[in-house]
Design an enzyme around this catalytic site. Sequence first.
Site, short mmCIF file in Angstrom:
data_model
loop_
_atom_site.label_atom_id
_atom_site.label_comp_id
_atom_site.label_asym_id
_atom_site.label_seq_id
_atom_site.Cartn_x
_atom_site.Cartn_y
_atom_site.Cartn_z
N MET A 91 40.57 48.36 40.54
CA MET A 91 40.76 49.85 39.91
C MET A 91 40.75 50.93 41.01
O MET A 91 39.82 52.02 40.78
CB MET A 91 40.21 50.29 38.68
CG MET A 91 40.50 49.22 37.58
SD MET A 91 42.08 48.61 37.38
CE MET A 91 42.51 49.74 35.92
N ARG A 92 41.26 50.90 42.34
CA ARG A 92 40.96 51.82 43.44
C ARG A 92 42.16 51.84 44.13
O ARG A 92 42.82 50.67 44.60
CB ARG A 92 39.64 51.04 44.21
CG ARG A 92 38.92 51.94 44.87
CD ARG A 92 37.63 51.61 45.34
NE ARG A 92 36.60 51.53 44.01
CZ ARG A 92 35.75 52.64 44.10
NH1 ARG A 92 36.06 53.97 44.77
NH2 ARG A 92 34.88 53.04 43.01
N HIS A 110 50.38 44.83 37.87
CA HIS A 110 50.08 46.01 37.00
C HIS A 110 50.81 45.69 35.57
O HIS A 110 51.88 45.32 35.41
CB HIS A 110 50.83 47.28 37.59
CG HIS A 110 50.46 48.38 36.91
ND1 HIS A 110 49.29 49.29 37.17
CD2 HIS A 110 51.23 49.09 35.86
CE1 HIS A 110 49.35 50.15 36.11
NE2 HIS A 110 50.45 50.17 35.55
#
Length: 196
Positions: A91-92, A110
């Site tokens: 999550m970056r 995703h």
Amino acid sequence: MTTRIAIFASGSGSNFQALVDACRNELLDATPALLVCDKPGAFVVERATSLDIPYFTFAPKSYSSKQEFEKHILSELKSYEVEFIILAGYMRLIGPTLLDAYKGRIVNIHPSLLPAFPGLDAVGQALSYGVKLTGVTIHFVDEGMDTGPIIAQEAITVDPDETKESLEKKIHKTEHTFYPKTLQQIFANKGEAVIK
Ligand code: GAR
């Protein structure tokens, strides 16, 4: 020849597990060489330990910048001779240090039909919007937030009584077979083909 991959994850790591299982069951011709995790206490690290996969965890806040921690990641990737970076719930945003070193060799999954619902909580966003169809997208990574070229998509129906939990469950179930299958096609094409 088998492709050496690093899997990047931040959370539970069910996709990490599915990818490692697929490699071990010979559904995916790849070697999971390293887990990279930006949350040292995440469950995915326990999975890596049980599965006997080397891992590199780091706390971004203990570095002065993204460039600094990505340089450290890059040196780990080099020492494990990693050819492809596979994001699985990482999550970056990926910065220029890794993007330049692994140009065209970073893939993300995703949980929506991009370009709809990029960013955080894609499943919640789709439910709140009231879409009747959502799904999973696999794409090459660029400097944007879930914006790189789309490789493959699979649609999932949102039922009238759907809850966030039930939808997440359906999405995960799809991801766990769709990601290894798509990566296998990418590696067979040496990363060059965009699969429709
Ligand atoms: C997955 O559903 C993945 O698609 C999503 O995080 C989840 C991780 O689950 N990724 C993103 O939202 C990226 N923007 P997992 O930790 O159980 O594999």
